[in-house]
Design a protein around this motif. Structure first.
Motif, mmCIF file in Angstrom:
data_model
loop_
_atom_site.group_PDB
_atom_site.id
_atom_site.type_symbol
_atom_site.label_atom_id
_atom_site.label_comp_id
_atom_site.label_asym_id
_atom_site.label_seq_id
_atom_site.Cartn_x
_atom_site.Cartn_y
_atom_site.Cartn_z
ATOM 1 N N ILE A 240 0.842 -1.200 0.000
ATOM 2 C CA ILE A 240 0.000 0.000 0.000
ATOM 3 C C ILE A 240 0.875 1.247 0.000
ATOM 4 C CG2 ILE A 240 -1.701 1.318 1.332
ATOM 5 C CD1 ILE A 240 -2.785 -1.347 2.362
ATOM 6 N N ALA A 244 1.344 4.052 -3.006
ATOM 7 C CA ALA A 244 1.125 5.468 -2.714
ATOM 8 C C ALA A 244 2.315 6.314 -3.147
ATOM 9 C CB ALA A 244 0.865 5.653 -1.218
ATOM 10 N N GLY A 249 -3.644 7.670 -6.493
ATOM 11 C CA GLY A 249 -4.668 6.644 -6.349
ATOM 12 C C GLY A 249 -5.187 6.603 -4.928
ATOM 13 N N TRP A 250 -6.027 5.606 -4.660
ATOM 14 C CA TRP A 250 -6.653 5.532 -3.346
ATOM 15 C C TRP A 250 -5.615 5.292 -2.254
ATOM 16 C CZ3 TRP A 250 -6.181 1.437 -0.062
ATOM 17 C CH2 TRP A 250 -5.787 0.198 -0.605
ATOM 18 N N GLN A 251 -4.532 4.590 -2.567
ATOM 19 C CA GLN A 251 -3.518 4.338 -1.546
ATOM 20 C C GLN A 251 -2.888 5.645 -1.074
ATOM 21 O OE1 GLN A 251 -3.595 2.937 -4.592
ATOM 22 N NE2 GLN A 251 -3.208 0.717 -4.484
ATOM 23 N N ARG A 252 -2.576 6.532 -2.016
ATOM 24 C CA ARG A 252 -1.978 7.814 -1.641
ATOM 25 C C ARG A 252 -2.961 8.643 -0.840
ATOM 26 N NH1 ARG A 252 1.182 11.212 -6.201
ATOM 27 N NH2 ARG A 252 2.305 9.209 -6.246
ATOM 28 N N ARG A 253 -4.232 8.617 -1.255
ATOM 29 C CA ARG A 253 -5.256 9.376 -0.517
ATOM 30 C C ARG A 253 -5.451 8.817 0.886
ATOM 31 N NH1 ARG A 253 -7.711 8.950 -5.648
ATOM 32 N NH2 ARG A 253 -9.069 7.272 -4.910
ATOM 33 N N ALA A 254 -5.374 7.483 1.033
ATOM 34 C CA ALA A 254 -5.578 6.864 2.343
ATOM 35 C C ALA A 254 -4.448 7.221 3.307
ATOM 36 C CB ALA A 254 -5.679 5.346 2.193
ATOM 37 N N SER A 256 -2.482 9.806 3.112
ATOM 38 C CA SER A 256 -2.600 11.243 3.373
ATOM 39 C C SER A 256 -3.673 11.518 4.426
ATOM 40 C CB SER A 256 -2.925 11.991 2.079
ATOM 41 O OG SER A 256 -3.115 13.361 2.329
ATOM 42 N N ALA A 257 -4.806 10.855 4.294
ATOM 43 C CA ALA A 257 -5.898 11.064 5.250
ATOM 44 C C ALA A 257 -5.492 10.633 6.660
ATOM 45 C CB ALA A 257 -7.141 10.298 4.796
#
Length: 480
Positions: A240, A244, A249-254, A256-257
């Motif tokens: 993951i 990122a 993608g979603w991994q980078r957003r996750a 970051s969040a």
């Protein structure tokens, strides 16, 4: 009849130890490991500061060929990792091959052999030379005005002075990378006052460091394949982070969040503002530390984010006009990440030196070799996958590539081989073309960046790196 190669390895840290074991397993016994220090272990020998832990899970930060079922925590402490490497050396009987206190100063390739000179003037010869000096091994102390004026105790985090008592002392820490944050987390509430001097705030990901209990350790020892399964599972989870790093993608957003959510646990709005970076998470190496924000909010901890103007005999003056009285000053200011094996000077058969080859910045052929330097290889060389990933499997893949070339030499397929300049140029152009999607190009100043501002890291997955090195690419070498 196979030829019997001789190999000199520079460095007895993680990668040098791993290569030496693999060479022995391959039946190559004329192996000499030259280590400049008085013990093995590399970064885990040099760094002994309070709070030192690896930021890669223990299950994944170990050799595949020597997995340890007895790690005490999810993230191992530095002394435990150093002990693990010493145990590996013991179990695989490497001590006769290791020469401590033997610093390599130069090496020259002549008449199809490497002649390696050490600081004591001795010269050793070998058919192959491998640099296993690591990435972060030469401490850097910034040239701050008045740096030498301080009259208290001052030292770099990698040269921690344990003779200095810290209880009740006013301690200053310069640097907010992983090291600085681990030190602050460990010392908050343990010293009189603690001041953290911050130039750039960092993103922090809070992953708990839980203890491995007796049941867990017993299962690892008694269930066949348990350590192998755990290794593969942690590697998959770390995928993951890798995803990122190399593409949006979603991994980078996750990730970051998660970092932003942790930052919101800082209650004081002004302190939270000072701790908020102005770049994307992971553009710099992500700090994994679950206790830092709690530590920095301790009543005896002060964050000085205004910038250092100068160091004075009794403390540090910051740009807001304040003078911070200190008894102890710690430089958690990192390492020269672009040194690699330097200041060792290599000279190829045509007289070209490493200094000339790297005059515009360190580069390599497929992370492991250099044009113009036959029978020379590097572990953890330029553009190796180092971003929040375990370096051990990377070094193992590179070691296998080196050994494959040595085995060809044993079979008499060549006497000397080096990658061509054209193949090296093509490879580095391909690397540059793959960089734009990575998080390292999103706008920050980090130790990943080379002199021209291009990240000196691998821009794809470690699996792609391993797949690349499974092929010898003999057509890209000049072979004698």
């Amino acid at each position: 009849m196979p030829r019997d190669p001789s190999v000199i390895v520079i460095g007895a840290g993680m990668s040098g130890i791993g290569l030496a074991v693999k060479l022995k397993h391959a039946g190559i016994t004329d192996v000499t490991v030259l280590e400049k220090a008085d013990d093995i272990g590399g970064t885990w020998r040099d760094n002994t500061y309070p709070g030192l832990k690896c930021d890669v899970p223990s299950a994944f930060y170990q050799f595949w060929f020597d997995r340890n079922p007895d790690w005490s925590h999810f993230f191992s402490h530095g002394a435990e990792i150093h002990r693990y490497f010493r145990d590996v050396v013991d179990r695989h009987r490497l001590w006769p091959h290791i020469h401590l206190g033997t610093e390599v100063t130069s090496a020259t390739f002549s008449e199809n052999r490497w002649r390696v000179t050490t600081a004591d003037g001795a010269v050793r010869e070998a058919d192959f030379l491998v640099s296993a000096t690591g990435v972060l091994h030469r401490p850097v102390v910034p040239d701050i005005p008045g740096r030498d004026a301080f009259t208290g105790a001052a030292f770099h985090s990698a040269r921690w002075d344990h003779s200095i008592p810290l209880a009740g002392k006013r301690v200053g820490v310069i640097g907010t990378g992983s090291t600085g944050m681990q030190i602050v987390t460990a010392l908050a509430g343990e010293v009189g006052e603690l001041t953290l001097f911050q130039r750039t705030p960092q993103w922090v990901l809070p992953i708990p460091n839980w203890r491995n209990g007796r049941v867990t350790r017993r299962l690892r020892c008694s269930v066949p394949g348990a350590t192998a399964l755990e290794y593969r599972l942690v590697r998959a989870i770390f995928g993951i982070f890798v995803a990122a790093l190399i593409r949006p993608g979603w991994q980078r957003r996750a990730v970051s969040a998660a970092c932003r959510a942790y930052l919101r646990t800082v209650g004081d709005p002004e302190l939270r503002r000072k701790l908020t970076p102005d770049y994307q998470p992971m553009c710099k190496r992500l700090v994994i530390c679950s206790g830092f924000y709690r530590a920095v909010q301790h009543p005896d901890v002060h964050l000085a984010a205004e910038g250092i103007e100068r160091i004075e005999p009794s403390g540090v003056a910051t740009t807001d006009g304040r003078h911070h009285e200190l008894d102890v000053l710690v430089f958690a200011t990192g390492f020269d990440s672009h040194a690699y094996l330097r200041p060792v000077e290599l000279t190829g058969p045509d007289g070209r030196t490493l200094s000339q080859e790297w005059a515009g910045g360190a580069r390599a052929y497929r992370t492991v070799a250099l044009p113009g330097f036959p029978n020379f290889f590097m572990l953890m060389g330029p553009h190796s996958p180092v971003g929040n990933f375990s370096l051990i499997p990377v070094a193992e893949v590179q070691a296998d590539y080196v050994i494959a070339w040595i085995q060809r030499w044993r079979r008499g397929e060549f006497t000397a081989a080096a990658p061509t300049a054209e193949a090296t140029d093509t490879y580095n152009a391909w690397l540059r073309a793959a960089m734009p999607d990575t998080v390292w190009t999103t706008g920050c100043d980090s130790w990943y960046l080379g002199p021209d501002g291009t990240p000196e890291v691998w821009p794809l997955s470690p699996q792609r790196h391993a797949a690349m090195l499974r092929q010898p690419h003999t057509d890209e070498f000049t072979v004698v």
